[in-house]
Scaffold this active site. Sequence first.
Site: not given
Lengths: 613, 398
Positions: A76, A105, A140, A170-171, A254, A256, A258, A269, A303-304, A329, A332, A451
Site C-alpha cells: 500500500h 515540448d 515501505w 525513471s525518476s 525526507h 522524498e 517534499y 498556488s 527525526h524519523h 511551510t 506558504k 503501527r
Amino acid sequence: MATITEVLARPTYGASGLWSWITTVDHKRIGVMYGATAFVFMLLSGIEAGVLRTQLATPDTDLIGPGRFNQMFTMHATVMIFMVIMPMGVAFFNFVVPLAIGARDVAFPRLNALSYWIFLFGAILMHFSFIVDQVPDAGWFSYANLTEYPFSENMGLDFWAIGLLVLGTSSVAGGLNFVVTIINLRAPGMSLMRMPVFVWMTLITSILLILAMPVITVGLIELVMDRNFGTHFFNPTGGGDPILWQHLFWVFGHPEVYILILPPMGIVSEILPTFSRKPLFGYPFVIFSGIVIGIMGWAVWSHHMFTVGLGPIANSVFTITTMLIAVPTGVKIFNWLGTLWKGSIELTTAMLYALGFVFLFIIGGLSGVSHAVSPSDFQQQDTYYIVAHIHYVLFGGSIMGIFAGIYYWWPKLTGKMLNEKLGKLNFWLVFIGMNVTFFPMHFVGLNGMPRRIYTYAEEFGWGTLNLLSTVGYFIIFIGVLVFVYNIWQNRNARRVSHDPWDAPGVEWSIASPPPAYNFAEVPHIKGRDHYWIEKDLAREAGNPITEPEPAVDPSTIHMPSPSYWPIITAAGVGLIGGGLLSHYGVSFLGGLIAFIGVIGWSNEPASAPEEGH
Amino acid sequence: MGLLPRKRAGSPPEPIPDENAQRPAPRRNRLTRLAFFGAAAALFLLTAACSQGFQSTWDPVGPVAQKQLQLFNVLLWTMVAVFVLVEGALIYIVIRYRRRPGQPRPPQIHGHTALEITWTIIPTALILGLGIWSVFTLFELDQPPTDQGEILNVTVTGHQWYFEFEYPDAAGGKRISTANELRIPVDRPIQLILESDDVLHSFWVPKLGGKVDVVPTRQNRLWLMADSDLIDQPLPATFYGQCAELCGLAHAQMRFRVTVMSEVDYQAWVQNYNPPQALTPQAQQGKTLFAIHCALCHTINGPEIESVAKSRIDSFLTGGDAVAVPGPNLTDLRTRQTLAAGITDLSVENLRAWIRNPEDIKPGNWMSDKAAFYTDGGDANLTDEEIDALIEYLLNLR
C-alpha cells in the site's frame, strides 16, 4: 543502425491508434499515460488499504493473517508513494510545464518517453511479486536487518529493491529533463520571477529528485548485494550496521516527502488565485519558502530515527531543524490565506479541493510539530498518531492537491468540463471520509496502538475508533467511485471554451485540447499573470479575447518525431531487473536490448527525412 | 456580509416583532439542532478517544511518561490555538468573500512585506521557544536520577517474538531471567539495557515512558520509574507494553507486562525465585520429555537442563537434525501471568492448548515451525498424558 530503421519504418508524426501512443514523444500524451497508469495503481493500492482497514475494523478479526497483512501495508505504502503520488506529480509536470512556460515540448522528448516506459515496466516488475506470491513484507521503509537472510527468506525484498531501482532510473531521467526544460525552454519574457508557482515547484522537486534518488539507489544496491551476493552492509552477524540503512533511507526519505508535497503545493498556488480572481499574495515569499523547504529538507532526516538511540545531542539538533521547517511551510499557508483575503471566491470543485488541501495540510503540519519534539515523539513514534499525521500530509495534502489539479486542468486536456455536481459530491465524500478515517487515528495512537500490527485485543480499548476509521475508508471509496463515474460520463459532456475559468496562465490562451505543437506562435510573456494581462489589454483596446490562438498547419512547425527507441531501451532496462530476479541470462539479454536501443536512439535523425522539415 | 442571514427578495413579511420573545428564524433553529447533535457526537467520540486504555499515554504512572505528557500537552494546546486561529480565518475568509453575481474584479493585491516578516518572525520565535524547552526536557530525561534510591539494572533482550529480562545484580549473585514479564520495585529508577538477539524491536511501556529501539550491534539505554503517587491502584500493579517496531510475522503478538511491586514484595520475589525442586513422578516424566523435546530452545535455570541443552546443541553442531532458536526461559513459569508474549492468561487449559498447537494462538511463532513434533502447522505429536506431564513439570515445580 540504418538496417534496423529500414526493417521497421520510423513512426511518422500524426499517426493514430495504439502505435502512436507507444511511439509518442508528445509531453501531453506522456502526461496522460503517467496519470492514467498512476490512477490504476491508486485504485489497486486503495483496495490494499481496504483490506487493511477491514482486518483492523474490530478486535481479533480473522480476515487475513500476519503474513498477508504485512504484505498489504508494505505494498500500500510503496505503491502510493512510488507509483501513485510521484508519477501523478510527473503527470502534471508533463502536461502543464511546457504549456505553462510557452514551450512546444520538453527539452528531451525521447528521454521523457523513456522515463514513462521505465516507470511502467518497473511498476509491473514489482507487481510480479503477487503472481509468484512472494510479496515484499518489510514495510515501505524495509528496515534492515529484517530484510536480510534468514529473517526474510523469500524473494519479496528482491522484488521490492530491484523494482525500486528500476523506478529510480525513471525518476532521475525525468528530474533532469524538467530542470533542463525549465531553465532553457521558457518563452521570451518569462524570467524566473515570472514563472508560475507550479513551474517553480516542479524545478525544486526535480532538483530534489536528482539529488535524492542516488542515495536510495546506493542503499538498494547494497541491500541487493547483501541478499544475493553475500555482502554484509546491513547484516550485524557479518559486522554490518542495520542503522546505516536507516540513515541512507531517510536521507533519501525526507526530501522524498517534499518531492511528494511540493508539486501539489504548486497546483494549489495556481488554483487559489484563479478562483479568487486575485494574483498570488506574496509570490516571492511563496517561491522562496519553497526553496528553503527544498534545502532544509536535507537537514531533518534523523527525526524519523529519534528512538534509535542516537543520543540527546543528535536528537536536539534534529528536533530544532525539524521544528524550524514548519516556518517556511507556515509562510506558504499564510500567503494562501492572503490570496483568498478580499478575493472573489468561486467554489468550483477544483477550488474546493484546493481549499481542502489547505485545511487538511494545516492539521498535518501541526501534528508534525508535535513529533518534531523528540521527547514527545518517544511516545508517538511508530504509533497510529504518526499514521494519522502522514495521511493528513499525503492524503489531505498530496492527493487533495492532485484531485484539485485534475479538475482544474481537465478542460484544457479534453476540451470538456467534468461535471461540477458530481465533482462536489466527489469532493465532500472524499473530504468527510478522509477525516472520519484519519482523525480518530490520532487518538488511537495516543492510546497506545502501535503501527503495523494486524490484530489487537479487545481490552486495549481501540475497537470503537478503529471501526470508525474503517467506516471512513468506505466513504472515501464511494467518493473515488463518484470520481471514476465523473470521468466515465465525461465523454458525453459538452465542449467548453478554451479558457473556462478566466485563468491567468499562458496555457489557457491556446485551444483545448491543445494542438500537438502547443503554441502556433511562441508567446511573449508580459508578466506573472500573463493571460490576465493579455485579456485586460485586449479588453481596454475594445477587442476582448473570446477565441484561442488560431490553429495552423502542423507541418509548418518543426516538432520532434515519434520514436520507438525509448520503449525498446526501457524494455531492456526492465529485463535487466527481471533477470536479477529470475535468471542472469535474462539480464544479459536485457542489457543487449538496452544497448541496441541506445545505439539506435543516438543514430536516429532528429526528424524523419520524409517529413521534410 | 456573508455571515449574516440576508432577507430574500420576495420573502413574506416578517411577523410582528415581539419584544419579549424574539423567535429565532427557522433556519437558525435547524442550525441549533445540528450544532446540538454535532456537539453530542463530538462528546461521544471524545469519550471514546480519551478512554484510559491499557496503553494510554494520557495516564502516566512514572516521571518519564509524565514529563513527556506535560510537554505534549503544551504542544497540543498550542496546536489547538493555532488550529482555531488559522482554520477559523480560512473558513471566515471563504464565507465572507464568496463570489456574488455581477461582482467586479477584486482589488489586485500582490503582497505586503511587513506582514510577511511578521508571520515569519512570530512562528520562528514560538518554535524556538518550544524547541529550547524540548531540548532541556530531552537532556533532563536522558539519565536516571541518582538521588532517588539505588538504580536497578535490568538487561532486556529482544527476540522474535518476546522480550527476555535478566537481573544482573540480583542479591546473592542469583541468576534471574524471565520472559515477557518485568517485575520492578516501586519508586526506584530502573535502568534498562536494551539488546537484540535478531532484528530491530522497540521497547515501549506507554504508561511508564516513551519507547527506545532495541537494535542489534547496539546497547541502548532507557530508564523508567514507577511512582507510587501516580499509581491509583493497590500494588502489585500491572502495566502493559508492546513491541513498537515491525519485527516480522508475530510483531503484533509481541506484548509484555510490567508488574510494579512494593520493595518488600520485590525482594521476596527475588528470594523465592526458582526454589529447590522436589518433583512428583508425573513432573519427573515431564522433565524427561522437556529434556528430549524442548531443551534445545528453552531452558530452565539449573545444572540439569542446562547440561542436557549443551549436549543437544553439541550434537546439533556435529550434524544433528534439530534447529535451535532461543525460546523464552521457562524458569519459575508458575509465577507468571501470561503465556506466549502476553497474548493469553497462563492457565493449565491455555498452556495445554498452546503446547497442542501454538500456531492457532500466535501465528508465525518459531515453536510450531522448528520443534520436531509439529507437523506443518498441525497438532503436536504428543499424547495427552505427555502434555499433562510437561505442564505438571513446568507449573508445579516444588
